[in-house]
Design a protein around this motif. Structure first.
Motif, PDB file in Angstrom:
ATOM      1  N   ALA A 274      -6.397  13.134  37.878  1.00  0.00           N
ATOM      2  CA  ALA A 274      -5.380  12.011  36.756  1.00  0.00           C
ATOM      3  C   ALA A 274      -5.978  11.375  35.987  1.00  0.00           C
ATOM      4  N   HIS A 275      -5.528  10.990  35.123  1.00  0.00           N
ATOM      5  CA  HIS A 275      -6.230  10.264  34.328  1.00  0.00           C
ATOM      6  C   HIS A 275      -5.285  10.201  32.309  1.00  0.00           C
ATOM      7  N   ARG A 276      -5.609   9.535  31.821  1.00  0.00           N
ATOM      8  CA  ARG A 276      -4.443   9.230  30.136  1.00  0.00           C
ATOM      9  C   ARG A 276      -5.314   8.891  29.167  1.00  0.00           C
ATOM     10  N   HIS A 277      -5.411   8.998  27.973  1.00  0.00           N
ATOM     11  CA  HIS A 277      -6.167   9.114  26.911  1.00  0.00           C
ATOM     12  C   HIS A 277      -5.297   8.937  25.406  1.00  0.00           C
ATOM     13  N   THR A 278      -6.188   7.975  24.165  1.00  0.00           N
ATOM     14  CA  THR A 278      -5.666   7.484  23.903  1.00  0.00           C
ATOM     15  C   THR A 278      -4.780   9.235  23.340  1.00  0.00           C
TER      16      THR A 278
ATOM     17  N   LEU B  22      -5.349  27.228  27.700  1.00  0.00           N
ATOM     18  CA  LEU B  22      -6.296  26.829  26.220  1.00  0.00           C
ATOM     19  C   LEU B  22      -6.170  25.314  26.176  1.00  0.00           C
ATOM     20  N   ASP B  23      -6.726  24.248  26.205  1.00  0.00           N
ATOM     21  CA  ASP B  23      -6.404  22.884  25.795  1.00  0.00           C
ATOM     22  C   ASP B  23      -6.694  23.032  23.858  1.00  0.00           C
ATOM     23  N   ALA B  24      -5.116  21.996  23.658  1.00  0.00           N
ATOM     24  CA  ALA B  24      -5.731  21.946  22.254  1.00  0.00           C
ATOM     25  C   ALA B  24      -5.365  20.526  22.127  1.00  0.00           C
ATOM     26  N   LEU B  25      -6.133  19.718  21.033  1.00  0.00           N
ATOM     27  CA  LEU B  25      -6.275  17.740  21.336  1.00  0.00           C
ATOM     28  C   LEU B  25      -6.509  17.617  19.812  1.00  0.00           C
ATOM     29  N   ASP B  26      -6.117  16.389  19.452  1.00  0.00           N
ATOM     30  CA  ASP B  26      -6.516  15.676  18.295  1.00  0.00           C
ATOM     31  C   ASP B  26      -7.336  14.980  17.968  1.00  0.00           C
TER      32      ASP B  26
ATOM     33  N   ALA C 258      -2.099  19.073  23.916  1.00  0.00           N
ATOM     34  CA  ALA C 258      -1.263  20.479  24.416  1.00  0.00           C
ATOM     35  C   ALA C 258      -1.985  21.360  25.404  1.00  0.00           C
ATOM     36  N   ARG C 259      -1.623  22.745  25.943  1.00  0.00           N
ATOM     37  CA  ARG C 259      -1.819  23.402  26.808  1.00  0.00           C
ATOM     38  C   ARG C 259      -1.210  24.223  26.319  1.00  0.00           C
ATOM     39  N   ILE C 260      -1.760  26.054  26.006  1.00  0.00           N
ATOM     40  CA  ILE C 260      -0.713  27.068  26.431  1.00  0.00           C
ATOM     41  C   ILE C 260      -1.853  27.956  27.331  1.00  0.00           C
TER      42      ILE C 260
ATOM     43  N   ILE D  28      -8.809  19.302  14.907  1.00  0.00           N
ATOM     44  CA  ILE D  28      -8.263  19.908  16.096  1.00  0.00           C
ATOM     45  C   ILE D  28      -9.860  19.841  17.483  1.00  0.00           C
ATOM     46  N   TYR D  29      -9.105  19.816  18.437  1.00  0.00           N
ATOM     47  CA  TYR D  29     -10.236  20.275  18.968  1.00  0.00           C
ATOM     48  C   TYR D  29      -9.499  21.640  20.366  1.00  0.00           C
ATOM     49  N   VAL D  30     -10.509  22.678  20.341  1.00  0.00           N
ATOM     50  CA  VAL D  30      -9.436  23.550  21.379  1.00  0.00           C
ATOM     51  C   VAL D  30     -10.937  23.566  22.295  1.00  0.00           C
TER      52      VAL D  30
ATOM     53  N   TRP E 136      -0.050   9.732  31.998  1.00  0.00           N
ATOM     54  CA  TRP E 136      -1.182  10.137  33.036  1.00  0.00           C
ATOM     55  C   TRP E 136      -1.068  11.773  33.039  1.00  0.00           C
ATOM     56  N   HIS E 137      -2.001  12.041  33.207  1.00  0.00           N
ATOM     57  CA  HIS E 137      -1.925  13.837  33.489  1.00  0.00           C
ATOM     58  C   HIS E 137      -3.018  14.636  34.768  1.00  0.00           C
ATOM     59  N   ASP E 138      -2.555  15.343  35.680  1.00  0.00           N
ATOM     60  CA  ASP E 138      -3.321  15.730  36.230  1.00  0.00           C
ATOM     61  C   ASP E 138      -3.142  17.200  36.618  1.00  0.00           C
ATOM     62  N   HIS E 139      -4.076  18.209  36.883  1.00  0.00           N
ATOM     63  CA  HIS E 139      -3.440  19.697  37.360  1.00  0.00           C
ATOM     64  C   HIS E 139      -4.058  20.069  38.581  1.00  0.00           C
ATOM     65  N   GLY E 140      -3.359  20.880  39.231  1.00  0.00           N
ATOM     66  CA  GLY E 140      -3.001  20.945  40.656  1.00  0.00           C
ATOM     67  C   GLY E 140      -3.297  23.335  39.880  1.00  0.00           C
TER      68      GLY E 140
ATOM     69  N   LEU F 226     -11.443  26.021  26.290  1.00  0.00           N
ATOM     70  CA  LEU F 226     -11.006  27.469  27.462  1.00  0.00           C
ATOM     71  C   LEU F 226     -11.161  26.469  28.868  1.00  0.00           C
ATOM     72  N   GLN F 227     -10.246  26.009  29.793  1.00  0.00           N
ATOM     73  CA  GLN F 227     -10.525  25.494  30.868  1.00  0.00           C
ATOM     74  C   GLN F 227      -9.812  26.187  32.345  1.00  0.00           C
ATOM     75  N   LEU F 228     -10.773  26.008  33.074  1.00  0.00           N
ATOM     76  CA  LEU F 228     -10.298  27.121  34.459  1.00  0.00           C
ATOM     77  C   LEU F 228     -10.230  26.034  35.317  1.00  0.00           C
TER      78      LEU F 228
ATOM     79  N   GLU G  96     -14.590  16.997  36.323  1.00  0.00           N
ATOM     80  CA  GLU G  96     -13.638  16.250  35.248  1.00  0.00           C
ATOM     81  C   GLU G  96     -12.915  17.370  35.472  1.00  0.00           C
ATOM     82  N   ARG G  97     -12.946  18.033  33.716  1.00  0.00           N
ATOM     83  CA  ARG G  97     -12.549  18.990  33.371  1.00  0.00           C
ATOM     84  C   ARG G  97     -13.242  19.867  33.102  1.00  0.00           C
ATOM     85  N   ARG G  98     -13.066  21.181  33.882  1.00  0.00           N
ATOM     86  CA  ARG G  98     -13.815  22.707  33.448  1.00  0.00           C
ATOM     87  C   ARG G  98     -13.872  23.579  32.592  1.00  0.00           C
ATOM     88  N   VAL G  99     -14.187  22.398  31.358  1.00  0.00           N
ATOM     89  CA  VAL G  99     -13.855  22.715  30.575  1.00  0.00           C
ATOM     90  C   VAL G  99     -14.894  23.834  29.141  1.00  0.00           C
ATOM     91  N   LEU G 100     -15.101  24.449  28.235  1.00  0.00           N
ATOM     92  CA  LEU G 100     -15.668  25.407  27.784  1.00  0.00           C
ATOM     93  C   LEU G 100     -14.737  25.095  25.937  1.00  0.00           C
TER      94      LEU G 100
HETATM   95  O1  GTQ Z   1      -6.819  18.646  30.952  1.00  0.00           O
HETATM   96  O2  GTQ Z   1      -6.831  16.374  30.408  1.00  0.00           O
HETATM   97  O3  GTQ Z   1     -10.108  19.616  27.216  1.00  0.00           O
HETATM   98  O4  GTQ Z   1      -8.419  15.257  29.096  1.00  0.00           O
HETATM   99  C1  GTQ Z   1     -10.290  17.900  26.793  1.00  0.00           C
HETATM  100  C2  GTQ Z   1      -9.837  16.832  27.401  1.00  0.00           C
HETATM  101  C3  GTQ Z   1      -8.862  19.088  28.366  1.00  0.00           C
HETATM  102  C4  GTQ Z   1      -7.301  17.205  29.865  1.00  0.00           C
HETATM  103  C5  GTQ Z   1     -10.006  19.198  27.691  1.00  0.00           C
HETATM  104  C6  GTQ Z   1      -9.199  16.714  28.667  1.00  0.00           C
HETATM  105  C7  GTQ Z   1      -8.515  17.760  29.521  1.00  0.00           C
END
Ligand code: GTQ
Length: 350
Positions: free
Chosen positions: A108-112, A163-167, A116-118, A93-95, A149-153, A97-99, A71-75
């Motif tokens: 596409a998904h959305r969540h509570t 780099l993903d940063a989330l609360d 933000a991404r850098i 803060i959650y961070v 809603w967000h999806d990546h391509g 790294l997504q590939l 779904e999201r390939r993240v370390l």
């Molecule tokens: O790209 O939507 O690192 O939903 C963790 C949860 C990224 C994302 C993350 C996520 C996403």
């Protein structure tokens, strides 16, 4: 006044057992755990994640795990103070790294929680946020506010890393974290708001009375090219030792661009040491370019491009660029949350 409080061992065993049977506990032996004197005692530990060490493992994840299985390939960058697998870098803060590999999509998904991404490396990727297609170039900050809603391509030719940063840790703590899924979005055929509506500080689209629903997140992308140019200009006129730092804000309201997380861009000029006051907020610093050194609570982190390091609440932090070029960092912090809760504070350095 500081009294020594009674301990659990002071209490008779049968009394403790009776409390336990009724799901009760005495406060006083645990009082200082939850209300330490004078300042919080953070569990989080400052840490530096070197990009050149993480990168090969992230690329390997690209071979080991197809994006459909991730779904999201993240370390995740996990706080060593909380033990293996901690889904956070600091309290809030959650961070990670997504590939994304060429041709891949992340559904596409959305969540509570808000994100933000850098963008760290690679060209050709994009994120679609509520129908707005946001291109991703190195250093860009792209928001996905909670509920969007967000999806990546990726239509480029080389792997892209950001780099993903989330609360997320906050939402997990609140038992408020969940997601919904949907098919990929059809993006609107127009450039994102940073290229169409908010090109110049102080200018916003004239408000039309017919637009009844204000958009809480009018601009989802902050292009790095503009941020770096603005920092260079600010730095040209700032006194030595004065912070050259810009706050990412909502261009319509001037408020933080996300409800709980704040972002700033910093320029460290060669030869200057920056020593901000202690802050009740926690932070994660991401190096966009340049080399230097930061000392966090006495621990020395030598950093270079794409490295990321954390600083727990009330850390004493100093930053210094190395060499003849300035260094550029993005600071992710939780001051907006603390201000909303009414307890953000700064203290002089000891
Ligand atoms: O790209 O939507 O690192 O939903 C963790 C949860 C990224 C994302 C993350 C996520 C996403």
């Amino acid at each position: 006044m500081s009294t020594t409080l009674g301990t659990l061992e002071d209490l008779p065993l049968d009394y403790r057992a009776a409390l336990g049977r009724l799901s009760l506990a005495p406060l006083w032996p645990m009082m200082r755990n939850v209300l330490p004197h004078g300042a919080p005692q953070p569990v989080s530990r400052a840490h530096l994640w070197r990009f050149e060490a993480v990168r090969p493992l992230l690329l390997e994840a690209g071979d080991l795990t197809p994006v459909e299985k991730a779904e999201r390939r993240v370390l995740v960058l996990t706080d060593p103070g909380r033990g293996e697998g901690a889904m956070q870098a600091t309290s809030v803060i959650y961070v990670g790294l997504q590939l994304l590999k060429p041709g891949e999509t992340a559904p596409a998904h959305r969540h509570t929680p808000s994100a933000a991404r850098i963008i760290v490396e690679g060209e050709g990727a994009y994120t679609v946020v509520d129908g707005e297609k946001c291109p991703m170039h190195r250093g860009d900050l792209v928001l996905t506010p909670g509920g969007a809603w967000h999806d990546h391509g990726h239509s480029g030719t080389e792997p892209v890393i950001w780099l993903d940063a989330l609360d997320l840790p906050l939402f997990v703590y609140l038992e408020g974290s969940y997601a919904e899924e949907a098919p990929l979005q059809a993006p609107r055929n127009r450039p994102d708001a940073s290229q169409a509506e908010y090109l110049s500080a102080g200018l916003v689209p004239a408000r039309r009375p017919a637009v009844s629903k204000p958009n809480r997140y009018p601009m989802l992308r902050y292009p790095w090219s503009r941020t770096e140019a603005a920092l260079a200009r600010l730095g040209a006129f700032a006194a030595p030792g004065e912070a050259v730092e810009l706050d990412y804000v909502n261009p319509e309201t001037g408020e933080s661009c996300l409800p709980t997380l704040g972002f700033t861009a910093m320029m460290l000029r060669p030869g200057e040491t920056l020593a901000p006051p202690l802050r009740s907020s926690s932070a994660v610093f991401h190096v966009v370019s340049g080399r230097g050194e930061s000392v966090v609570n006495g621990e020395r982190f030598g950093w270079g491009p794409a490295d990321t390091f954390s600083a727990p609440v009330f850390s004493a932090v100093t930053h210094r660029a190395e060499g003849v070029e300035p260094a550029f960092l993005i600071r992710i912090h939780d001051r907006p949350l603390q201000e909303r809760l009414g307890f953000f504070e700064e203290r002089p350095r000891p």
